[in-house]
Structure formats: C-alpha cells, structure tokens
Scaffold this motif. Sequence first.
Motif, mmCIF file in Angstrom:
data_model
loop_
_atom_site.group_PDB
_atom_site.id
_atom_site.type_symbol
_atom_site.label_atom_id
_atom_site.label_comp_id
_atom_site.label_asym_id
_atom_site.label_seq_id
_atom_site.Cartn_x
_atom_site.Cartn_y
_atom_site.Cartn_z
ATOM 1 N N ILE B 259 0.895 -1.081 0.332
ATOM 2 C CA ILE B 259 0.144 -0.100 -0.193
ATOM 3 C C ILE B 259 0.797 1.319 -0.089
ATOM 4 O O ILE B 259 1.732 1.191 0.904
ATOM 5 N N GLN B 260 -0.052 1.938 -1.074
ATOM 6 C CA GLN B 260 1.418 3.778 -0.933
ATOM 7 C C GLN B 260 -0.223 4.274 -1.100
ATOM 8 O O GLN B 260 -0.299 4.451 -1.342
ATOM 9 N N TRP B 289 4.232 5.514 3.539
ATOM 10 C CA TRP B 289 3.663 6.704 3.927
ATOM 11 C C TRP B 289 4.123 7.889 2.899
ATOM 12 O O TRP B 289 5.670 7.737 3.182
ATOM 13 N N ILE B 290 3.356 8.560 1.837
ATOM 14 C CA ILE B 290 4.003 9.970 1.596
ATOM 15 C C ILE B 290 3.138 11.108 2.120
ATOM 16 O O ILE B 290 1.957 11.090 1.801
ATOM 17 N N ASP B 291 3.979 11.967 2.723
ATOM 18 C CA ASP B 291 2.600 12.306 3.731
ATOM 19 C C ASP B 291 3.508 14.417 3.275
ATOM 20 O O ASP B 291 4.708 14.582 4.176
ATOM 21 N N ASP B 442 14.904 15.522 -4.027
ATOM 22 C CA ASP B 442 15.003 13.669 -4.021
ATOM 23 C C ASP B 442 13.309 12.693 -3.430
ATOM 24 O O ASP B 442 13.467 11.514 -3.952
ATOM 25 N N LEU B 443 13.011 13.651 -2.840
ATOM 26 C CA LEU B 443 11.266 12.932 -2.383
ATOM 27 C C LEU B 443 10.711 13.220 -3.009
ATOM 28 O O LEU B 443 9.847 13.074 -3.339
ATOM 29 N N VAL B 444 10.352 14.546 -3.783
ATOM 30 C CA VAL B 444 9.266 14.515 -4.539
ATOM 31 C C VAL B 444 9.762 14.059 -6.224
ATOM 32 O O VAL B 444 8.216 14.024 -6.238
ATOM 33 N N ARG B 445 10.680 13.089 -6.387
ATOM 34 C CA ARG B 445 10.610 12.683 -7.348
ATOM 35 C C ARG B 445 10.083 11.643 -7.046
ATOM 36 O O ARG B 445 9.365 9.946 -7.773
ATOM 37 N N GLN B 446 9.465 10.903 -5.927
ATOM 38 C CA GLN B 446 8.536 9.464 -5.080
ATOM 39 C C GLN B 446 7.458 9.944 -5.840
ATOM 40 O O GLN B 446 6.831 8.968 -4.929
ATOM 41 N N PHE B 447 6.577 11.161 -5.829
ATOM 42 C CA PHE B 447 5.901 11.373 -5.637
ATOM 43 C C PHE B 447 4.816 11.033 -7.474
ATOM 44 O O PHE B 447 5.859 11.564 -8.247
ATOM 45 N N MET B 449 3.477 12.044 -10.636
ATOM 46 C CA MET B 449 4.224 13.248 -11.297
ATOM 47 C C MET B 449 3.305 14.877 -11.195
ATOM 48 O O MET B 449 3.674 15.821 -10.791
ATOM 49 N N GLU B 450 1.531 13.857 -11.145
ATOM 50 C CA GLU B 450 1.231 15.425 -10.508
ATOM 51 C C GLU B 450 0.860 16.145 -9.551
ATOM 52 O O GLU B 450 1.125 17.552 -9.292
ATOM 53 N N TYR B 451 1.445 15.685 -8.849
ATOM 54 C CA TYR B 451 1.674 15.683 -7.386
ATOM 55 C C TYR B 451 2.987 16.077 -7.216
ATOM 56 O O TYR B 451 3.173 17.381 -6.334
ATOM 57 N N SER B 452 3.970 16.307 -7.884
ATOM 58 C CA SER B 452 4.971 16.675 -7.746
ATOM 59 C C SER B 452 5.423 18.304 -8.673
ATOM 60 O O SER B 452 5.914 19.178 -7.605
ATOM 61 N N VAL B 453 4.646 18.452 -9.165
ATOM 62 C CA VAL B 453 4.595 19.847 -10.051
ATOM 63 C C VAL B 453 3.844 20.239 -9.412
ATOM 64 O O VAL B 453 3.779 21.964 -8.765
ATOM 65 N N GLU B 454 2.247 20.083 -8.687
ATOM 66 C CA GLU B 454 1.674 21.050 -7.574
ATOM 67 C C GLU B 454 2.800 21.726 -6.430
ATOM 68 O O GLU B 454 2.486 22.653 -6.205
ATOM 69 N N LEU B 455 2.711 20.268 -5.799
ATOM 70 C CA LEU B 455 3.422 20.545 -4.680
ATOM 71 C C LEU B 455 5.033 21.771 -5.255
ATOM 72 O O LEU B 455 5.284 23.010 -4.908
#
Lengths: 461, 468
Positions: B259-260, B289-291, B442-447, B449-455
């Motif tokens: 589960i992710q 968990w990616i939080d 390096d953490l955002v890369r694990q998100f 795509m849409e979420y890393s752009v938003e972040l």
Amino acid sequence: METVQTNTMTTAVSDLAMDATGLDDQASFERHLSASTLPTVWKDWKIEFWRKFQDLPMPKSRDEHWRFSKRIDFELSSYQLAEKPSEEVVAEAVKRSNVVGALSGRFIFVDNFLVHRDNLDEETLSRGVIFLPLEEAFEKHRDLVEQYLFQESTDLGSEKFHALHNAYSETGYFLYVPKNVEIEKPFVVDHWQSAPGTATFPHILVIGGENSRFSVVDVHQSLFDDREGFGCSVGNVFAESGARIFRKTVQNYNEKSVAFQLDTNNVDRDTSVRGINLNLGGRRSRFENEVRINGSGADVKLYSLTIAENDQEFDQRTLQIHNAPNAVSDLLYKNALMDHSRTIFSGLIKVAKDAQQTDAYQTNRNLLLNETAQANSLPGLEIEANDVKCSHGATTGQLDREELFYFLQRGIPKTIAQQLMVFGFFEEVIEQFESAEMEENLRELIREKFAKKQLQAVASA
Amino acid sequence: MNETEAIDIDREKGNFRYDVEYEYDAGTGLSEETIDYISEAKGEEAWINEFRKKALKVFNRLPMPTHWATKDLENIVFENIRYYLSQGQVPSRSWEEVPDEVKETFERLGIPEQERKFLAGVEAQFDSEAAYSRMQDSLEKEGVIFVGSSEGLDKHPEIFRKFFGKVIPTNDNKFAALNSAVFSGGSFIYVPPGVKLEQPLQAYFRINAESFGQFERTLIIADEGAEVTYMEGCTAPKFETSTLHSAVVELVALKGAKIQYITVQNWSNNVFNLVTKRAWAEEGAEVKWIDCNIGSRLTMKYPGVVLKGRKARGEVISIALANDGQHQDTGAKMVHQADETSSNIISKSISVGEGRATYRGLVQMPEHLKGCKNNTECDALLINTNSRTDTYPAINVQGEGNSVQHEASVSKVSAEQIFYMMQRGLSEGEAMSLAVNGFVNDLVRQFPMEYSVELKRLIDMEMEGSVG
C-alpha cells in the motif's frame, strides 16, 4: 597528610541520626536541622528547600522528563543520614581512594563526613586558589561562596531530588581558581558510602576565574558491595571568560545503590569546558547535565561512558543551551549494555534566536551485548536561529559480525575477540580522560566489572 | 446560478467558498444527541451508534496531550464546532448528477480533469459527506471496492467490521476518540488477493463551511499480494474562525501486499489538522506513507506502521513547510513486532518566516526480535532568522542483531548558493525557491507527476516574499 577525626557539626548530626526515620520524614529533617551547627542564614535556606521538596510531586515514568524510566522503585523513607564511620572504615576508604595519584589537593568523604584531606601546597595557596570543604569555605570566604551556593537548579526532571539535596547537604567542597592561574595536577575528591541505608549529598562548586586552567576529579563509590545507599550529588561549574575547566566524574557505587548526579555548567565567553563521566555502578542511576552557554566563542565537550549489567538502569538527561553566538558544543554518550539492563539517553540542544553561528552536536551510541538489554534514545533539537550547524545522531546495534569473523580468521579466540571489540567501543571515551594514570585505573575498573561476567553473556555471533 | 458572485477569490487556489443550503446540520457542540442526529441522518445500524457513544465517553475522559504538545491545542473550543453538515446527497456515480456548486468547487480544484487523465477512481468529500465517487468499471469487475465509509459500512459490513477500529483503537488518543464519535465520510477500499492496481485511487477532501469539523474515516485493506496506491488532497477556504480536521486512517496490508498512501495537505491557516494514521503490515507486506504538509495552523500527524509479520517493510517520507503562523508537528512511528522487519523514515522540513516545523518520531524494537533495521534521517532547512525547528525522536531498542540509526541536521540555504544563482540572473526569491526545491527534490521525485508539479508550485508560492 592530615586525617580528620571529627568536627563539631558532624558529631552533632551523628548523635541524632540513630533515631531518625527516613529522609522524607518531617521529624528526620527537623532533627537534622536542630543538630546542624550551620549559620542561621543557611538553616533558613534549608527550611525553604525542605518546603520545596515537600511541595514537589514524586516523578512518574509518564512525565515527559522521565519518559522510558521504568524503575523509579526506591523509597526515600528507606534511607537516612549515617553516623560517623569507624576508624577501620576510614582507613579502608583512604586506602582505596586511588584512582588518581598525582594531585594538587584531595578530600575523602565517607557517609557525608570529611575523613581525610591533602591540603594544597603553600605555592598554590599563595596564588589565591581556594579548595575547602563547603562549610569551611562558607565560614572563611562567605561573600565569595554566597555568589554561587544554591544559585542553580535543574530543569531536567529531578527538581524534587535537587530540593531534597539542598535541604540536607552540608558537605562537599568549594573550588575556586582565580584569574590567570593554571594548576597542572587535578583536584581530587572521593565520596564514599559505607553504612547500610546511608544517604549522601555531596555538593560540588567549581569556579574558574578568567583564563584559569585546571581539572577536578570526583569519584563516587561504595565501600561494601551489599549495603544499599542513596547518593545524590549536585555539581555546579561556573566558567568565567577564557577559563579552561575539565571535570571528570566516576560513579562506581555498588549495585544496590540509587544514584543521582545533578550537574550544571554556566559557561562564559571563550571558555573551554569539558565534562566526562564513567558510569559503572548503581542499581538506578539518574544523570542530569545542563550546559548554559552565555558567551560567544565558548567550546563545551561532554563525554560519557556507561557500562550496564544485570538489572541496572542508567537514565541520562542532558541539555545544551546556546544563548550566545559563535559557540561550539559537542556531546558523545556511549552505552554498553548486558543482561536485563536499561539505558536512557535524552538530550536536547536548544539554540536561542540570537545564537547565530552555533555549532552543536550530539551523539548517542549504544552497544547491545544481550538481546534482553534495552537502549532508549531521545536525542532532541530545538533551533530558533537559522545560521547554525546542528545535528544529532543515535545508533543502537550489536558487535559487528564481520569484524568478529575477521578476528577469528586471525586465530583470536571468540571471547578475546569480543572483549577487544567491546574495549574498542569504550576506548574513544576512555582516552578523553587525558591522563594515562587515570585511564589505566579506569580500564582496570571496567576489566573488573567484566571479569565478573567473563564476557560469557556477550552476544554470540 | 449566481454562485460566482459568492466566490471570494484569492491568489491561493483553495481559498474560495460557496453559500450552501445544508439539509442536515447537527448544530454546534457535541453530545449524545449530536451522535443520535448523525446516526439518524445516515440511517446507521444500532451498533455504530453504540460505538460512537462509547467513543464520546472516551473522548470526554482523555486529556489533551498538552504535557508534550503545543499549548495552541488549548485554543480549540469543542463547543463551537459543527460536527455534521450535509446536503443529504448520496455519492453520485456520474459527474453530471453532482450538485452544481459542489461540482464547480471540484472543477476549480481540477478533479474531473485529473480523473480523465490518469486516475483509476476518484472520491470527493464536501464537508461531511462524499459528493462524488467513481471508479473504473474494470476494477469493479475484479472485485475492488472503493466507496465512502458510510457506504462501506452499509454494504460491506463483513469486511469493514473486521478491521474497523482495530489498527487505531478508539482510546488511542483524544482525537482518535473524537473521530470515532462523529466520523463521517472518508474512503473504504478493499483490494482482493493478487489484484494490483496500476493507477492510483484518489480522494479529495474539502471543508466549505465555517466553524466546521471534518472527521473522515478511511479504511484501506489490501488482501494477500494486492497492490494499491491511494492519494488524497485537502483544502479549506479561509475563515475568521478556526476549523478542525481530525481524521482517522487505518491501512491493512495482508501478506505480501503493498500500500502506498500519498497525502498533499494544503489547509488554510486556521485549520487545526489533527490526524491519526496507522498501518498494519503483515508478512512480507510493504506500506509506504508519503506525507506532505504545507498548510494549516497546527498539524499534528505521525503516520505509523506496525510491522506485524516477518520481513514486513514500513516507510514514511515526509515533507513539511511551515510559514508564518504555522506549526507543522509531524513525524513517524515504526513499531517492529516481527523478525527481519525493516523501516525507513526520511523527513525534510522547511521553516519560513516565523514558521515552526517539528519532527517527532518513535521507533520501537522490543525484546526477542532478530535482524530488524531502522534508518531515520531528518533534515531541517531554516530560511529566516526567526524560523524555528525542533526534532524529538524516541528510539527504543532490544533484541538480537537489530540496528537503528537516526540522524538529524539543521542548516540554512547557503549564501554562496543564492549569490551564484543571482549571478546567473535569477531574482533572490527565485533563487531561494530553487534552493528549497532542490532541498526536497530527491523526495518529490518519488511522488506521482501531478503531485510533484503541484508541490513545486506550492513551494514557489510559499517562498514568494520570504526573503529578507
């Protein structure tokens, strides 16, 4: 060399101590107070501290400052102030006070009684150094002593025991090294416990004047292995600008004892203050050490090595407070654990808003030699300045199997290999004592502790 | 529809609200009557009502955790909160059926668009109830369940009850008890054995009403060998009064399941965000968990994994950005309960202005466990002179061949780095933004795509005007 047979104050206490009940008993305190020959002003402080002691609640393991402390299982009512020790006991204590040979001055206390003193030589005295038992120092240098006596508290959870200490404590020493004075050989104080159920309250005041340089050694021990004791020491170090102070403490009470060591360090600009602890003894030991850096350029180093076996619990709480910019503090606490022992390291680095360019570090390393031993780490940071370098690290692990394999490959038997590896783990801290004589004596104390175990319990690889 | 005039547009994406006529409103304050009101509105079975009432008693009994946590918690006035608001909607299966104002809210947040692009299923919650829920038909055929929690309780009680309140018991903490008393909304997901979802499921939580408490309850079960990724996003408009969001999220990863769970939280500055999230990982299972916490006034959230089976793995990757008036009190818990379990925690925080970021962690390896490992890294970046950061890990180790390492460091953006970027023609703000994005890259890369752009966009916005 002069062996003190008696003095008025301590005799008076001993006459009454027989009837006294436990430490936390009102009547016990009142008897202690009425027997005391201290000046009225000091007796008034005692009453104040006693009230404070009564008002404060006994800590519980759910209190944040006592998190992970499992063994607050002692009763203050089982301890009392002891009578004056016999001549045989005194002779034995003097004989065994041998951790340091080359020294500038020495006191030996047994059960709160000063039993022996090696006074400072004329030359050292002529330079203005004061090294006196606490009560004597108060009598002779009252204005000076009053600036430091009972000025400090602890913020790390043992406020109740600190108040108890202040209510009872009258023995201990006052060490003052004036401006620009450097003393090569250490000041040494041995604190012994001998009578069953004895409570001792060593009070330690160390003041380094501007640019002074010296070291001081405290050794806490039990004379007998089978007698319960309660040792509650308070040590306050004051380093004025440029002072270089090195404080070394060895705690080697028997495994029936309960020990508290509540220390503070007030550090001014450009000082170098080092503290090092070797902790071997005690059934339950609690260490609180607070450093307050109030001047820029200060450099503080704190080291500790704890070896825990059987059912021992060592509970270590530290606080490094940076109130001034451009200062360094570094802490390394190492614990080796066997059997069912437990250690707790809870450290906090606090950097105030104005303490820019602080370099602060904190490391706790735990070596588990048995699967039933338990190491707890709570390293903490509270940082309010942004231009700082702060970090902490904590590791817990076992002896490295590959290293062990390498030793075995070279034909070294397993037990020897394990012992070498364990001593390798200790050595980093032992060598910080920076005295070949003391280092060797301490290694011997550790060897003794291990000889009893014969390392049979060391985790099998 | 004249609703557009009611929209209070700010440059911040989530800061708008609608005047909505609520069909159900439990009013302010919390009592047994509130609970009866909720149960009746939702048509719940008696056992759920009892569960809620027991939880209320626990909530009233438990103290606030202020002996270690921030005193700001004491500013929550429980009597002033509205515990249940809904328009009586049942989750729509098609986008056309969603009420216009709700639809417009979600369209502004870009949800249908995202769904069309890549999501396998979407659920959207508006105040207390799911407003929209949809999943690809093919997944439904494979037996995947993805519904609101009320619907889950109603239609799949045999699976739901087995795990509900087991990972996070009611008495876990005061806010878990509060959620258990008044929960509404949230997702229920069940993935059957061996089913691997290639695309993520998504939920979106939105607080629209003022002085409102949102208490969604999510339960995700990945059966043996199943794999699922779930993403949630949250926003609330700015109100004068503070708002409470107190969710409970339980994850169950059975043998070999993965589960992710990904959260990007951007509540407005007056939301108290007090969430309990925990997972069970059985033999060989993995929970990650990616939080990511950007908004809120106070966030207290420590996602945890209970590693129950041999070789289970737990991971928490956390990014927190605390700006003026914000306290991000986040972290992770790893409770090792079986041999050869491993866990990894990486936490990065950025404090801007008077923002305060706190890492609080717990790693536990009890006696008789063998070969367990944990690695924890916490890095804090302080932008301004009055920014603040804290680190409070707690590590508790016994056993044989276990190893734990924890490292934390605090640093600032180097002046040389900024100078170098400005030499190349970037403004100071842009340079700072780039440096911060580099810090978390390096953490955002694990998100996804849409979420890393938003972040990245959210970080850019937060860093505007932070220099000086």
